[in-house]
Design an enzyme around this catalytic site. Structure first.
Site, PDB file in Angstrom:
ATOM      1  N   HIS A   1      43.966  57.682  17.180  1.00 39.14           N
ATOM      2  CA  HIS A   1      45.218  57.663  16.868  1.00 39.14           C
ATOM      3  C   HIS A   1      46.281  57.724  18.142  1.00 39.14           C
ATOM      4  O   HIS A   1      47.673  57.555  17.899  1.00 39.14           O
ATOM      5  CB  HIS A   1      45.695  58.993  16.014  1.00 39.14           C
ATOM      6  CG  HIS A   1      45.425  58.291  14.375  1.00 39.14           C
ATOM      7  ND1 HIS A   1      45.785  57.274  13.819  1.00 39.14           N
ATOM      8  CD2 HIS A   1      44.788  59.207  13.612  1.00 39.14           C
ATOM      9  CE1 HIS A   1      45.440  57.292  12.400  1.00 39.14           C
ATOM     10  NE2 HIS A   1      44.500  58.407  12.299  1.00 39.14           N
TER      11      HIS A   1
ATOM     12  N   GLU B   1      45.642  54.611   9.567  1.00 35.21           N
ATOM     13  CA  GLU B   1      44.229  55.321   9.091  1.00 35.21           C
ATOM     14  C   GLU B   1      43.211  54.287   9.016  1.00 35.21           C
ATOM     15  O   GLU B   1      42.018  55.032   9.480  1.00 35.21           O
ATOM     16  CB  GLU B   1      44.500  55.951   7.774  1.00 35.21           C
ATOM     17  CG  GLU B   1      45.364  57.124   7.714  1.00 35.21           C
ATOM     18  CD  GLU B   1      45.437  58.246   8.934  1.00 35.21           C
ATOM     19  OE1 GLU B   1      44.289  58.356   9.326  1.00 35.21           O
ATOM     20  OE2 GLU B   1      46.201  58.693   9.131  1.00 35.21           O
TER      21      GLU B   1
ATOM     22  N   ALA C   1      42.244  66.636   9.878  1.00 32.11           N
ATOM     23  CA  ALA C   1      42.981  66.497  11.290  1.00 32.11           C
ATOM     24  C   ALA C   1      44.507  66.188  11.101  1.00 32.11           C
ATOM     25  O   ALA C   1      44.345  65.330  10.273  1.00 32.11           O
ATOM     26  CB  ALA C   1      42.218  66.382  12.335  1.00 32.11           C
TER      27      ALA C   1
ATOM     28  N   GLU D   1      40.937  61.258  15.500  1.00 34.49           N
ATOM     29  CA  GLU D   1      42.189  61.496  15.857  1.00 34.49           C
ATOM     30  C   GLU D   1      42.407  61.096  17.257  1.00 34.49           C
ATOM     31  O   GLU D   1      43.547  60.787  17.553  1.00 34.49           O
ATOM     32  CB  GLU D   1      42.436  63.080  15.988  1.00 34.49           C
ATOM     33  CG  GLU D   1      42.087  63.732  14.444  1.00 34.49           C
ATOM     34  CD  GLU D   1      42.791  63.212  13.298  1.00 34.49           C
ATOM     35  OE1 GLU D   1      43.941  62.902  13.597  1.00 34.49           O
ATOM     36  OE2 GLU D   1      42.329  62.983  12.421  1.00 34.49           O
TER      37      GLU D   1
ATOM     38  N   GLU E   1      47.093  63.856  13.977  1.00 34.14           N
ATOM     39  CA  GLU E   1      46.861  63.375  15.333  1.00 34.14           C
ATOM     40  C   GLU E   1      48.043  63.529  16.249  1.00 34.14           C
ATOM     41  O   GLU E   1      48.708  62.724  16.815  1.00 34.14           O
ATOM     42  CB  GLU E   1      46.781  61.848  15.107  1.00 34.14           C
ATOM     43  CG  GLU E   1      47.653  61.226  14.414  1.00 34.14           C
ATOM     44  CD  GLU E   1      47.697  61.028  13.119  1.00 34.14           C
ATOM     45  OE1 GLU E   1      48.296  60.063  12.522  1.00 34.14           O
ATOM     46  OE2 GLU E   1      46.788  61.800  12.456  1.00 34.14           O
ATOM     47  N   ASN E   2      48.655  64.795  15.944  1.00 35.63           N
ATOM     48  CA  ASN E   2      49.761  65.131  16.975  1.00 35.63           C
ATOM     49  C   ASN E   2      49.474  64.710  18.631  1.00 35.63           C
ATOM     50  O   ASN E   2      48.484  65.231  18.929  1.00 35.63           O
ATOM     51  CB  ASN E   2      50.225  66.666  16.967  1.00 35.63           C
ATOM     52  CG  ASN E   2      50.128  67.045  15.368  1.00 35.63           C
ATOM     53  OD1 ASN E   2      50.966  66.618  14.565  1.00 35.63           O
ATOM     54  ND2 ASN E   2      49.517  68.277  15.218  1.00 35.63           N
TER      55      ASN E   2
END
Length: 845
Positions: free
Chosen positions: A294, A313, A257, A291, A259-260
């Site tokens: 983040h 991370e 994935a 995610e 993390e936008n």
């Protein structure tokens, strides 16, 4: 021009500040290219100076700086020079960009099931300039205004809340400051499910052909999402800062994935199209929690430069397991972490490619990607877990909150984070940082005891650092005395030196099994004495505590991996104990690890058929012990399907006859059976055609490619090789599927000589792989396509030559190094334990 240098980024950041992006994307220009029109506002501290803009376009229509034209032909090597800057500046770049098929940039995928097209943006690590011109480095954050034109039957989303302003016209709300690598747009005829929690709008998106599956699974996804929000709000003391929260499950995604902010992208295999296990559900839940972590650590506070990517991370990895363990129904999260993530990380940390968690040099952006591995994720998360144990959990969390508050919407470094924890705890972390973050390798830990008449008279925990980096590293860990599977006594230790006395054991009866790191709290290889090793089989069957069982398995796997324990012994223990394992993560992952890395790899060739039969029979026995409709039965059936050589059983299961109820009607299970049958030479291409004709899905297409590549015939291998390296234009997923099937089944049929002949060709083709599949996908491709079943010194020599070749990229060389290490470990095991066959070959009946 190569990758962005750190010195260049520092000079640019010292010169300019970016005040905002105004971006218009036209996605309605056909299937090959899209329009990108960006206007960027920025200030300059030294009027008259020059800087550069990053542009990776198919063609540039126009560039203007402060109203003056800049020759589009001046774009060279992804850059255009901007000279004579004013205090306040505006640059506009109008360009045509090309859709990509490598999972980076603006990726466009076609669903073969219905022919519909899907687009998503992946700007990480340096792919942003292939979507829009930008100042592409993590510390030049700015707000974004985005508008999108798309086909009228598409939906569009991105980082900001979206409004449809007309037919095919979409406007996204202005975002808070973002790093360029977080910017995304997702567009296509996605199916969508919506909800709301604590004032946060929630959306889940997936390909239309998976829409029914999403409707079935939406409640589970939303439940984990909501639980994670509540946990993080309480833990961090800062509300989610990005408005709405969309999760796009997208096709052909390279990572798990991304993390936008406000628009997370995840691989769409997390929306299960058929039967699935609790382990798969946990993995999805853990990814969702990862995610979301983040959104605070990485997005709200972003690293200054890529050398601190590990901290993003490691933090999300640690928080995801903590969250799923404490806030969701998956209380086995730390067991999964130990068998899945730490096993991966240990393999990297024991290899020549190991590196410190922090402080690994990243002179350019690309070099940072080579350290994006099991060290950055699993070992880094273990270090943070150790840090919380070392300073105390409340002090650790206070430091986290201070760090997030102090650097909100800005950038920070590892030193900033550790300084916040030091302030909160009142403890110096200088020595801790040196031991855990700036050194590499795995410590060995063992218990040194003396006993008289069955009573312990002396006990010391011995810590031995790796020879290549012999730094002193403190360990907070538990040590258990285990009798009859039950921990009769547990001691919490803080081992800050090479030898630490354990007075709590003195005067107690010597237990059958003395187990250091019994709660799997620290990062180390547990070395068991022979008396303890002799007791592990009984303990694995009887121990009620899954962390005890995990720690035993970790010691066994680590022992085989380092050449201390005969891998055949591990397989024998697996055969006895695995059918009784009840924790899904431990059972499922362990089954996959032993199947993948032991027969025809760690186990010598002459014993591999017996080892494979032992694994198969363990799967059969588990099928007899569990409910045939349970997820445990599905996992056991998958193990049998991957290991059996019974052509009649495979044929029945392929026809969906006599399967366990849990696998009945499941197309993905059917494809696993077909792939095994293909690798064994039990079917041909025409039979694969018939299966494929009944499954036109994207998953079915990829499974078909794997099965065709696995066929042990000269014509099939030639076809597969041409697909990988010839004129065919495969996507990143298609290339990976063919690569995964190519060397399948080696040693179990008569294709030995045929496959050996392709080993040298594999190394010769490596320089082309990044150009074909992209940098991120290339690293996965190299691991999958490596001739890992050809356990011969000549292959190791060829790998070393390829690693030394400047024709291969840093990422390819890194993947080769990891694959070579696995081969070297197999060669070592064969040398130490392969002199004679030790077990008879089991037969099926």
């Amino acid at each position: 021009m190569g990758s962005l240098l750190r010195t260049e980024a520092q000079e640019r950041a010292a010169l300019i500040d970016v005040t905002g992006y105004d971006l218009a994307l036209d996605l309605d220009q056909g299937e090959e290219t899209f329009g990108s029109d960006v206007t960027i506002g920025f200030t300059c501290r030294e009027p008259g100076a020059s800087t550069f803009l990053d542009v990776d376009a198919e063609s540039v229509t126009s560039i203007t700086l402060n109203g003056e034209p800049v020759d589009p032909a001046s774009v060279q090597d992804r850059r255009v020079n901007l000279a004579g800057l004013a205090t306040d500046n505006t640059v506009r770049v109008v360009a045509q960009m090309r859709y990509r098929q490598d999972g980076e940039g603006l990726h466009r995928a076609v669903d073969p099931e219905d022919g519909k097209h899907y687009v998503y943006g992946m700007a990480f690590l340096d792919a942003g300039p292939s979507i829009f011109a930008c100042f592409d480095q993590p510390d030049l954050k700015a707000p974004y205004d985005v508008r999108v034109r798309a086909p009228q039957d598409w939906v569009v989303a991105g980082n900001g809340a979206v409004e449809r302003t007309g037919p095919g016209q979409w406007t996204l709300a202005t975002t808070p400051p973002l790093a360029t690598y977080f910017v995304t747009v997702c567009a296509g005829p996605y199916a969508v499910e919506t909800d709301e929690h604590d004032g946060i709008p929630l959306g889940i998106y997936v390909r239309a052909s998976l829409g029914d599956r999403l409707r079935e699974q939406r409640d589970d996804i939303f439940e984990v999402t909501k639980q994670s929000f509540d946990y993080y709000h309480q833990l961090f003391g800062i509300r989610y800062p990005w408005g709405k929260y969309d999760q796009f499950f997208v096709p052909e995604f390279n990572a798990g994935a991304m993390e936008n902010p406000g628009c997370v992208t995840l691989r769409d295999t997390y929306v299960f199209r058929g039967a699935h296990t609790r382990t798969q559900l946990f993995t999805r839940a853990n990814t969702i929690a990862h995610e979301m972590a983040h959104m605070w650590f990485g997005d709200l506070v972003t690293m200054q430069w890529w050398d601190d990517l590990w901290l993003n991370e490691s933090f999300a990895e640690y928080m995801a397991h903590r969250t799923t363990a404490e806030a969701t129904r998956y209380d086995e999260a730390w067991v999964d972490f130990g068998i899945t993530r730490k096993t991966w990380g240990y393999g990297v940390d024991r290899s020549p490619s190991t590196h410190p968690i922090a402080g690994a040099p990243a002179p350019d952006a690309e070099s940072a990607l080579t350290n994006f591995d099991g060290i950055s994720y699993a070992k880094g998360a273990s270090a943070l877990r150790q840090l919380a144990a070392y300073v105390g959990d409340e002090a650790f969390l206070s430091g986290v909150r201070k760090h997030l508050s102090d650097h909100r919407f800005g950038n920070a470094t590892m030193t900033d984070f550790l300084g916040a924890v030091e302030d909160a705890s009142g403890r110096s972390l200088v020595d801790w940082t040196q031991g855990w973050l700036r050194s590499s390798g795995v410590d060995d830990i063992r218990l040194d005891v003396e006993q008289r008449d069955g009573t312990i008279t002396r006990a010391e925990l011995v810590v031995t650092p790796p020879q290549d980096d012999p730094v002193t590293r403190s360990h907070v860990l538990d040590l258990a005395a285990v009798e009859g599977g039950v921990a009769t006594g547990t001691v919490r230790l803080h081992a800050a030196s090479a030898r630490t006395e354990v007075p709590e054991l003195v005067g107690t009866p010597r237990a059958a099994l003395l187990l250091p790191n019994s709660s799997d709290l620290t990062w180390a290889t547990t070395v068991l004495d022979e008396q303890s090793l002799a007791a592990v089989q009984d303990a694995l069957v009887a121990a009620p505590d899954p962390l005890i069982r995990l720690s035993i398995w970790s010691a066994l796997l680590g022992g085989a991996d380092t050449g201390r324990i005969d891998p055949r012994r591990v397989v024998q223990i697996f055969g006895v104990c695995w059918p009784h394992e009840t924790v899904s993560s431990l059972s499922d992952v362990l089954g996959g690890l032993v199947r993948a890395f032991y027969p025809y790899r760690l186990v010598p060739q002459h014993d591999s058929a017996a080892a494979l039969a032992t694994i198969r029979d363990a799967g059969r026995r588990k099928l007899e012990l569990v409910d045939g409709a349970s997820p445990a039965a599905l996992a056991a059936a998958r193990l049998v399907a991957a290991t059996t050589s019974d052509a009649e059983l495979l044929a029945r299961w392929a026809a969906d006859e006599g399967r366990p109820t849990a696998a009945s009607g499941d197309k993905d299970f059917g494809w696993a059976v077909v792939r095994r049958s293909a690798s064994m030479g039990h079917l041909d291409g025409a039979q694969i055609d018939r299966v494929a004709s009944a499954d036109s899905s994207m998953s079915g297409h990829l499974s078909e490619l794997r099965a065709r590549a696995a066929l042990p015939t000269e014509s099939a291998k030639a076809w597969a090789w041409n697909q990988l390296y010839g004129e065919s234009k495969l996507s990143n997923y298609e290339g990976l599927a063919v690569a995964e099937g190519f060397f399948d089944g080696y040693g179990e049929n008569d294709a030995t000589e045929l496959l050996r002949g392709y080993a040298d060709r594999f190394f010769a083709e490596l320089p082309e792989v990044p150009q074909r599949y992209g940098d991120m996908a290339a690293e996965k491709f190299v691991i999958a396509a490596f001739p890992h079943r050809v356990i011969e010194p000549a292959v190791a020599d060829a790998a070393r030559t390829a690693i030394a070749s400047p024709d291969n990229t840093a990422g390819v060389r890194r993947s080769l190094t990891d694959a070579l290490d696995r081969l070297d470990r197999a060669l070592l095991a064969h040398q130490r334990f392969g002199a004679t066959a030790s077990t008879p070959v089991a037969t099926e009946g």
